[in-house]
Write a protein that holds these residues in place. Structure first.
Motif, short mmCIF file in Angstrom:
data_model
loop_
_atom_site.label_atom_id
_atom_site.label_comp_id
_atom_site.label_asym_id
_atom_site.label_seq_id
_atom_site.Cartn_x
_atom_site.Cartn_y
_atom_site.Cartn_z
N GLN A 1 0.73 -1.05 0.02
CA GLN A 1 -0.11 -0.03 0.03
C GLN A 1 0.85 1.23 0.17
N LYS A 2 2.15 1.12 0.72
CA LYS A 2 2.83 2.45 0.52
C LYS A 2 3.63 2.56 -0.52
N LEU A 3 4.12 1.47 -1.15
CA LEU A 3 5.11 1.44 -2.23
C LEU A 3 4.15 2.02 -3.53
N ALA A 4 2.95 1.48 -3.66
CA ALA A 4 2.24 1.66 -4.81
C ALA A 4 2.14 2.95 -5.20
N LYS A 5 2.43 4.14 -4.42
CA LYS A 5 2.37 5.49 -4.73
C LYS A 5 3.53 5.81 -5.90
N ASN A 6 4.60 5.07 -5.72
CA ASN A 6 5.86 5.33 -6.44
C ASN A 6 6.12 4.26 -7.29
N TYR A 7 5.56 3.01 -7.25
CA TYR A 7 6.31 1.96 -8.04
C TYR A 7 4.88 1.07 -8.44
N ARG A 8 5.10 0.24 -9.51
CA ARG A 8 4.16 -0.81 -10.13
C ARG A 8 4.63 -2.08 -9.29
N ILE A 9 3.64 -2.47 -8.62
CA ILE A 9 4.10 -3.66 -7.41
C ILE A 9 3.19 -4.84 -8.14
N VAL A 10 3.95 -6.07 -7.84
CA VAL A 10 3.46 -7.35 -8.04
C VAL A 10 3.59 -8.11 -6.70
N GLY A 11 2.35 -8.47 -6.50
CA GLY A 11 2.46 -9.58 -5.21
C GLY A 11 2.56 -10.78 -5.30
N LEU B 1 -5.17 -4.45 -3.54
CA LEU B 1 -5.68 -4.16 -5.01
C LEU B 1 -4.43 -3.28 -5.44
N GLU B 2 -3.83 -2.66 -4.80
CA GLU B 2 -2.62 -1.79 -5.40
C GLU B 2 -1.80 -2.70 -6.21
N ALA B 3 -1.67 -4.05 -5.89
CA ALA B 3 -0.60 -4.93 -6.49
C ALA B 3 -1.51 -5.87 -7.44
N ALA C 1 11.79 1.36 7.07
CA ALA C 1 13.21 0.92 6.78
C ALA C 1 13.39 0.32 5.58
N ILE C 2 12.43 -0.65 5.14
CA ILE C 2 12.62 -1.26 3.80
C ILE C 2 12.24 -0.20 2.68
N ILE C 3 11.52 0.70 2.84
CA ILE C 3 11.33 1.72 1.80
C ILE C 3 12.45 2.70 1.77
#
Length: 357
Positions: A36-46, A57-59, A234-236
């Motif tokens: 949910q946090k990464l989806a603002k700046n990246y395309r995410i695949v879960g 749903l963001e991934a 930390a991960i971001i």
């Protein structure tokens, strides 16, 4: 007949300018919130196993069986078709973890061999960075007042941390293909608990179980923890600083202060009942007999093999995280405990469900 019109995006994900990030274990507590946090700046695949729960749903949800090389290959081919060959980062959270037994074949099948198979498939992609969620429990316990840094001795006493040590060794073999980062993470919690040891400790006191008054370890020792939001940060930051980090770097992620078992007992007791919660130290042999008896008559959280670990002490040195990631935690377990107890008292059924108790 009126039909609601769905507004589709004019451009598909594949031709967007955002970089691609893969998250394994995408439906878990950490993976779900991270996406949910990464989806603002990246395309995410879960990436996760078949069936519910699912990532947000963001991934895009791509199912795979990490123990099956053919299943992994099919999932990665889907990713190549939909997103191309370039991957900015892979965040590997998928793992098996259980307190029910000291050893389990799934530690090898999922954590070690599964990661090996996954990495083998990643070699065919242009991956900038591979981030692995390891554990601080692989370190040799220390005395109160000492600190564990990334070069401290390793001495895992049970299956889960031992599997993380061996998985770290596997990852190192693939460092020639992409940058690797090992995050040795303390026990994760949030405002609902969501930490197996912490939620069970609270449960014992809340239900006034006789076992809540006894402990077989050093009452002044404790484990290291980290709030979920701080871990996500930390991960971001690890992704954002990927160009600055050295190859195969190891970083401790946790709170610099580890509350003792006695401190937690006192805090929980006062928050629930407004008074001191009396806790007595008992010999380990008595505790083992008690744990054995409780598991004969039921499925107690406390298992006989845990007694030897009672009182182990972990306090993390996080200077490397401060220096390399410009990261340090904004939360602490003791300061968050009032919110955890508030949520328990407001809706016990919901709290128990969230903590799978």
């Amino acid at each position: 007949m009126d039909v609601d019109i769905i507004k589709h995006k004019k451009n598909g994900d594949r031709i967007q300018q955002k970089e691609v990030i893969l998250v394994t274990g995408s439906s878990g507590l950490i993976g779900f919130s991270l996406i949910q946090k990464l989806a603002k700046n990246y395309r995410i695949v879960g990436l996760d196993r078949v069936g519910p729960p699912y990532p947000p749903l963001e991934a895009e949800c791509v199912n795979f069986d990490i123990t099956n090389e053919e299943s992994i290959a099919m999932a990665m081919e889907r990713i190549r078709y939909g997103y191309g060959n370039k991957i900015a980062a892979v965040i590997h959270l998928a793992a098996f973890y259980s307190f029910k037994t000291k050893e389990n074949d799934l530690y090898n099948e999922i954590n070690i061999e599964g990661t090996h198979k996954f990495l083998s498939q990643l070699r065919d992609f242009d991956v900038k960075q591979f981030i692995f969620s390891s554990t601080d429990l692989l370190y040799k316990p220390i005395n109160r007042g000492q600190k564990i840094d990334e070069n401290s001795p390793i001495n895992a006493s049970w299956g889960y941390p031992r599997s993380k040590i061996l998985t770290e060794d596997v990852i190192k073999q693939y460092n020639q293909y992409f940058k690797t980062v090992i995050l040795r993470v303390a026990g994760v919690y949030n405002e609902y608990g969501h930490s197996i040891p912490i939620s069970n400790q609270i449960k014992r006191i809340y239900e006034k179980e006789p076992t809540s008054h006894f402990y077989s370890g050093n009452l002044n020792h404790g484990d290291a923890y980290v709030h979920l939001e701080d871990l996500l940060s930390a991960i971001i930051k690890t992704i954002e600083k990927q160009n600055e980090l050295k190859d195969h770097i190891i970083i401790n992620i946790g709170e610099p202060y580890s509350p003792s078992y006695k401190e937690l007992q006192t805090k929980i007791g006062k928050l629930i009942y407004g008074k001191q919660w009396k806790t007595y130290k008992i010999p380990k042999w008595i505790a083992k007999i008690g744990a054995w008896g409780m598991n004969i008559t039921g499925d107690s959280f406390i298992k006989p093999w845990m007694i030897n670990r009672a009182g182990e002490n972990y306090e993390l040195d996080i200077n490397r995280a401060k220096e390399l990631l410009d990261w340090e935690p904004k939360n602490s377990l003791l300061e968050t405990m009032p919110f955890i107890i508030k949520n328990l008292r407001a809706n016990p059924a919901k709290w128990y469900t969230k903590n799978k108790l």
